[in-house]
Design an enzyme around this catalytic site. Structure first.
Site, short mmCIF file in Angstrom:
data_model
loop_
_atom_site.label_atom_id
_atom_site.label_comp_id
_atom_site.label_asym_id
_atom_site.label_seq_id
_atom_site.Cartn_x
_atom_site.Cartn_y
_atom_site.Cartn_z
N LYS A 187 -1.85 5.55 1.00
CA LYS A 187 -2.39 5.71 -0.35
C LYS A 187 -3.85 6.18 -0.32
O LYS A 187 -4.53 6.04 0.71
CB LYS A 187 -2.23 4.40 -1.12
CG LYS A 187 -0.75 4.02 -1.30
CD LYS A 187 -0.56 2.85 -2.26
CE LYS A 187 0.92 2.55 -2.42
NZ LYS A 187 1.18 1.52 -3.44
N PHE A 228 2.56 -0.90 -15.30
CA PHE A 228 1.58 -0.38 -14.34
C PHE A 228 1.79 1.09 -14.00
O PHE A 228 1.02 1.68 -13.25
CB PHE A 228 1.59 -1.23 -13.06
CG PHE A 228 2.91 -1.25 -12.30
CD1 PHE A 228 3.24 -0.22 -11.43
CD2 PHE A 228 3.80 -2.30 -12.46
CE1 PHE A 228 4.44 -0.23 -10.73
CE2 PHE A 228 5.01 -2.33 -11.76
CZ PHE A 228 5.33 -1.27 -10.90
N ARG A 284 9.60 -2.18 6.30
CA ARG A 284 9.20 -3.06 5.18
C ARG A 284 8.56 -4.33 5.72
O ARG A 284 7.59 -4.83 5.15
CB ARG A 284 10.40 -3.42 4.30
CG ARG A 284 11.05 -2.27 3.56
CD ARG A 284 10.29 -1.78 2.38
NE ARG A 284 10.21 -2.69 1.26
CZ ARG A 284 9.71 -2.36 0.08
NH1 ARG A 284 9.23 -1.13 -0.15
NH2 ARG A 284 9.65 -3.23 -0.89
N THR A 338 3.88 -6.67 -1.34
CA THR A 338 3.21 -5.72 -2.25
C THR A 338 1.76 -6.14 -2.50
O THR A 338 0.86 -5.30 -2.51
CB THR A 338 3.98 -5.66 -3.59
OG1 THR A 338 5.36 -5.36 -3.32
CG2 THR A 338 3.40 -4.59 -4.51
N ARG A 386 -0.38 -4.00 5.27
CA ARG A 386 -1.08 -4.29 4.01
C ARG A 386 -2.15 -5.37 4.19
O ARG A 386 -3.18 -5.34 3.52
CB ARG A 386 -0.07 -4.66 2.93
CG ARG A 386 0.59 -3.40 2.35
CD ARG A 386 1.71 -3.70 1.39
NE ARG A 386 2.15 -2.49 0.69
CZ ARG A 386 3.27 -2.42 -0.02
NH1 ARG A 386 4.06 -3.46 -0.12
NH2 ARG A 386 3.60 -1.29 -0.62
N ASN A 408 -2.81 -0.95 -2.13
CA ASN A 408 -2.30 -1.83 -1.06
C ASN A 408 -2.01 -1.07 0.24
O ASN A 408 -1.22 -1.52 1.07
CB ASN A 408 -1.06 -2.61 -1.55
CG ASN A 408 0.04 -1.70 -2.05
OD1 ASN A 408 -0.06 -0.48 -1.94
ND2 ASN A 408 1.10 -2.28 -2.58
N HIS A 426 2.78 2.96 0.95
CA HIS A 426 4.11 2.84 0.36
C HIS A 426 5.12 2.89 1.51
O HIS A 426 4.88 3.59 2.50
CB HIS A 426 4.37 4.04 -0.58
CG HIS A 426 5.82 4.25 -0.89
ND1 HIS A 426 6.43 3.64 -1.97
CD2 HIS A 426 6.78 4.96 -0.26
CE1 HIS A 426 7.73 3.98 -1.96
NE2 HIS A 426 7.95 4.79 -0.94
P1 IDP Z 1 6.41 -1.86 -3.04
O1 IDP Z 1 5.38 -0.78 -2.85
O2 IDP Z 1 6.07 -3.11 -2.28
O3 IDP Z 1 7.82 -1.38 -2.81
P2 IDP Z 1 7.00 -1.71 -5.88
O4 IDP Z 1 7.45 -2.87 -6.71
O5 IDP Z 1 8.02 -0.68 -5.54
O6 IDP Z 1 6.30 -2.31 -4.58
O7 IDP Z 1 5.81 -1.03 -6.67
C1 IDP Z 1 5.33 0.25 -6.30
C2 IDP Z 1 3.82 0.21 -6.28
O8 IDP Z 1 3.35 0.01 -7.60
C3 IDP Z 1 3.22 -0.94 -5.46
O9 IDP Z 1 3.06 -0.64 -4.10
C4 IDP Z 1 1.90 -1.16 -6.15
O10 IDP Z 1 0.89 -0.29 -5.63
C5 IDP Z 1 2.18 -0.79 -7.58
N1 IDP Z 1 2.45 -2.01 -8.35
C6 IDP Z 1 3.55 -2.78 -8.32
N2 IDP Z 1 3.44 -3.84 -9.14
C7 IDP Z 1 2.21 -3.73 -9.72
C8 IDP Z 1 1.50 -4.52 -10.67
O11 IDP Z 1 1.97 -5.55 -11.14
N3 IDP Z 1 0.25 -4.08 -10.99
C9 IDP Z 1 -0.31 -2.94 -10.47
N4 IDP Z 1 0.35 -2.17 -9.58
C10 IDP Z 1 1.57 -2.55 -9.20
MG MG Z 2 8.90 0.12 -3.84
#
Ligand code: IDP
Ligand code: MG
Length: 145
Positions: free
Chosen positions: A10, A58, A86, A92, A103, A113, A116
């Protein structure tokens, strides 16, 4: 089963020079780099990449953030790659990620974070194809398996 998956570094992690640490953690944990490029996503491309999150509160912030700077796309190969990646990437929310995860090492906030990673084999295929063409992917298949 040997699989491929996708890591996306990112913007803040790229800007703060964490690409090397991330590649190093991948390699040290047995992931082979089979594709690597850095680009700047347009908002249009970021929307396409994250379309599954469209409508979530978000989403708009995430699109703005992901198109705010350079990212790196890394295609990796390993046995049971999607699940293993993962695990190495971690939770996350970086404050909830375990020590030894990417992370934990480079993540700052839930949004910024660090990386991805694909969440299933089907999405890994789609995400790899989103960034890479055939000639940009080098398969190690004949060297190691
Ligand atoms: P992941 O990256 O761990 O798979 P996802 O739920 O797929 O998590 O969400 C994609 C991305 O969206 C996350 O990596 C994070 O950067 C962002 N994200 C997810 N949930 C939130 C939130 O509650 N607030 C702000 N950003 C979020
Ligand atoms: Mg995801």
């Amino acid at each position: 089963m040997v699989e491929l998956s996708l890591v996306m570094v990112k913007p803040h992690a790229f800007d703060t020079k964490k690409l090397g640490i991330i590649v190093s953690m991948l390699e040290q944990n047995g992931f082979k780099i089979v594709g690597l490029k850095s680009i700047k996503l347009t908002t249009e491309l970021a929307r396409r990449f994250y379309f599954v999150h469209e409508g979530k509160e978000f989403f708009e912030r995430l699109i703005k953030y992901m198109s705010s700077g350079t990212i790196a796309a890394i295609c990796v190969q390993k046995e049971n790659c999607v699940v293993e990646l993962r695990k190495l990437v971690g939770a996350t929310d970086p404050t909830k990620s375990e020590v030894g995860t990417i992370r934990k090492a480079v993540g700052e906030t839930v949004e910024a974070n660090g990386v991805h990673s694909s969440d299933c084999i089907e999405n890994a295929r789609k995400e790899i194809r989103f960034f890479f063409s055939d000639i940009e992917l080098y398969s190690y298949q004949y060297l190691d398996y």
